[in-house]
Design a protein around this motif. Structure first.
Motif, short mmCIF file in Angstrom:
data_model
loop_
_atom_site.label_atom_id
_atom_site.label_comp_id
_atom_site.label_asym_id
_atom_site.label_seq_id
_atom_site.Cartn_x
_atom_site.Cartn_y
_atom_site.Cartn_z
N GLY A 137 0.82 -1.19 0.00
CA GLY A 137 0.00 0.00 0.00
C GLY A 137 0.86 1.25 0.00
O GLY A 137 2.04 1.22 -0.33
N ALA A 151 -3.99 -2.74 1.16
CA ALA A 151 -4.42 -1.36 0.96
C ALA A 151 -4.29 -0.94 -0.51
O ALA A 151 -4.92 -1.52 -1.38
CB ALA A 151 -3.64 -0.45 1.90
N GLY A 152 -3.49 0.09 -0.77
CA GLY A 152 -3.39 0.62 -2.12
C GLY A 152 -2.97 -0.38 -3.17
O GLY A 152 -3.31 -0.24 -4.35
N GLU A 197 -6.76 0.21 5.51
CA GLU A 197 -6.85 1.67 5.68
C GLU A 197 -7.51 2.07 6.98
O GLU A 197 -7.04 2.98 7.68
CB GLU A 197 -7.61 2.28 4.48
CG GLU A 197 -6.83 2.30 3.19
CD GLU A 197 -7.00 1.03 2.36
OE1 GLU A 197 -6.59 1.03 1.19
OE2 GLU A 197 -7.53 0.03 2.90
N PRO A 254 -10.30 3.57 2.09
CA PRO A 254 -9.87 3.17 0.75
C PRO A 254 -10.56 4.01 -0.31
O PRO A 254 -11.40 3.52 -1.07
CB PRO A 254 -10.26 1.69 0.68
CG PRO A 254 -11.43 1.58 1.61
CD PRO A 254 -11.20 2.57 2.70
#
Length: 244
Positions: free
Chosen positions: A62, A98-99, A122, A129
């Protein structure tokens, strides 16, 4: 020094996130390097498809909390993957957080080994998110997203495939990937580009409608007091103050 490895075999360009010492976290530098590599691949007539993969045991952890990309840069990268006129296939053999899950959702096809694990973490550091929802919400089961967005629970590759985050999970990612790449190599480039446009139209509608609002939300949350506490707690390997 670039943070993206590049290789090519029979028209398939492989781009590898190559910052394993930072668990391929999405730093400003890595996002910039990946965007540049995708631009090159998109313009190169010798590239039939792109495989997005990683070095080390983590696809991506992320956002890099020490050097995060601007929310607009991440939004732009996700849209670039969706709009690239060549299929983008994710190959995952490690953990995704996450990302990094936004990258998977932006890809046209996503393949993972059963060694991979996934989590939307997140909320556990005080953010949401937001930007990654642009490709995730149109492509992933909404009831499952509600659970995993709100709890930050970890889930496995078979569950990721069930909810639409992955196309398929297998014991060996390369064995699972092989027929996908064979099919892409047998397909006409112009037909692939037009077919991809059909498949991504609804996703791009979401970008057109919501990108500005979600980018602003991400920026506001990352600058908030809860985010500062959550990120500090993460870096100090302790629970944030809100844990009960």
């Amino acid at each position: 020094m670039t943070l993206i490895g590049r290789s090519r075999t029979r028209g398939v360009e492989t781009l590898s996130l190559d910052a394993p010492e930072r668990r391929n976290a999405l730093s400003a530098a890595l996002v910039g390097d990946l965007a540049a590599a995708l631009t090159d691949a998109g313009k190169d007539t010798g590239v039939r498809a792109v495989v997005l993969t990683h070095t080390g045991n983590t696809f991506s952890a992320g956002a890099d909390l020490k050097d995060p990309p601007a929310p607009t840069a991440l939004t732009g990268l996700l849209r670039q993957i969706v709009e690239l006129p060549k299929p983008v296939v994710a190959r995952v053999t490690g953990h995704v957080r996450a990302g990094g899950l936004g990258l998977l959702a932006a890809c046209d096809i996503a393949v993972a080994s059963r060694a991979a694990t996934f989590a939307f973490t997140e909320v556990r550091i005080g953010v949401a998110p937001a930007v990654i929802s642009l490709p995730l919400l149109p492509r992933t089961d909404p009831r499952a997203l509600a659970r995993y967005y709100l709890t930050g629970e970890r889930f496995d590759a078979d569950e990721a495939a069930r909810i639409g985050l992955l196309t398929v999970a297998g014991d060996d990612a390369d064995d699972t990937l092989a027929p996908v790449l064979d099919g892409l190599r047998r397909s006409a480039p112009e037909a692939l580009a037009e077919t991809k446009r059909l498949l991504t139209a609804k996703v791009l509608e979401t970008f057109d409608r919501d990108a500005d609002a979600l980018t602003a939300l991400s920026a506001r949350l990352f600058a908030s007091a809860p985010a500062r506490e959550g990120m500090t707690a993460f870096l100090e390997r302790r629970d944030p103050e809100w844990v009960v």
